[in-house]
Design a protein around this motif. Structure first.
Motif, PDB file in Angstrom:
ATOM      1  N   HIS A 186       2.212   1.641  18.597  1.00 18.07           N
ATOM      2  CA  HIS A 186       3.507   1.186  19.087  1.00 18.07           C
ATOM      3  C   HIS A 186       3.924  -0.064  18.311  1.00 18.07           C
ATOM      4  O   HIS A 186       3.077  -0.838  17.883  1.00 18.07           O
ATOM      5  CB  HIS A 186       3.420   0.834  20.575  1.00 18.07           C
ATOM      6  N   SER A 245       8.341  12.785  21.043  1.00 23.99           N
ATOM      7  CA  SER A 245       9.037  11.849  21.933  1.00 23.99           C
ATOM      8  C   SER A 245       8.235  11.690  23.214  1.00 23.99           C
ATOM      9  O   SER A 245       7.868  12.679  23.845  1.00 23.99           O
ATOM     10  CB  SER A 245      10.438  12.357  22.265  1.00 23.99           C
ATOM     11  N   GLN A 294      10.547   6.970  23.598  1.00 26.29           N
ATOM     12  CA  GLN A 294      10.249   6.466  22.263  1.00 26.29           C
ATOM     13  C   GLN A 294       9.931   7.637  21.343  1.00 26.29           C
ATOM     14  O   GLN A 294       9.312   8.602  21.761  1.00 26.29           O
ATOM     15  CB  GLN A 294       9.049   5.519  22.311  1.00 26.29           C
ATOM     16  N   TYR A 328       8.027   8.996  17.875  1.00 25.59           N
ATOM     17  CA  TYR A 328       6.916   8.710  16.977  1.00 25.59           C
ATOM     18  C   TYR A 328       6.927   9.692  15.818  1.00 25.59           C
ATOM     19  O   TYR A 328       7.145  10.887  16.017  1.00 25.59           O
ATOM     20  CB  TYR A 328       5.572   8.844  17.713  1.00 25.59           C
ATOM     21  N   ASP A 376       5.137   4.748  15.894  1.00 25.55           N
ATOM     22  CA  ASP A 376       6.503   4.457  16.336  1.00 25.55           C
ATOM     23  C   ASP A 376       7.442   4.512  15.141  1.00 25.55           C
ATOM     24  O   ASP A 376       7.162   3.919  14.096  1.00 25.55           O
ATOM     25  CB  ASP A 376       6.504   3.063  16.961  1.00 25.55           C
TER      26      ASP A 376
END
Length: 51
Positions: A4, A24, A28, A30, A44
């Protein structure tokens, strides 16, 4: 493994290959990287990645 971070972060990951896949989770996104045949790393999409 998931990494992250934000747009001010950088990850150095030797031997990784960025795939075209994304994941997802929790709002968020990735990017998916592979290392060898057996390892996957989610990073991320805001993070700068140096391969």
């Amino acid at each position: 493994m998931a990494i992250h971070g934000g747009d001010d972060d950088t990850v150095n990951i030797t031997g990784a290959v960025k795939t075209t896949a994304t994941v997802s989770e929790g709002g968020q996104t990735y990017d998916v990287y592979t290392i060898g045949d057996d390892h996957t790393v989610l990073i991320d999409d805001d993070v700068t990645v140096v391969i």
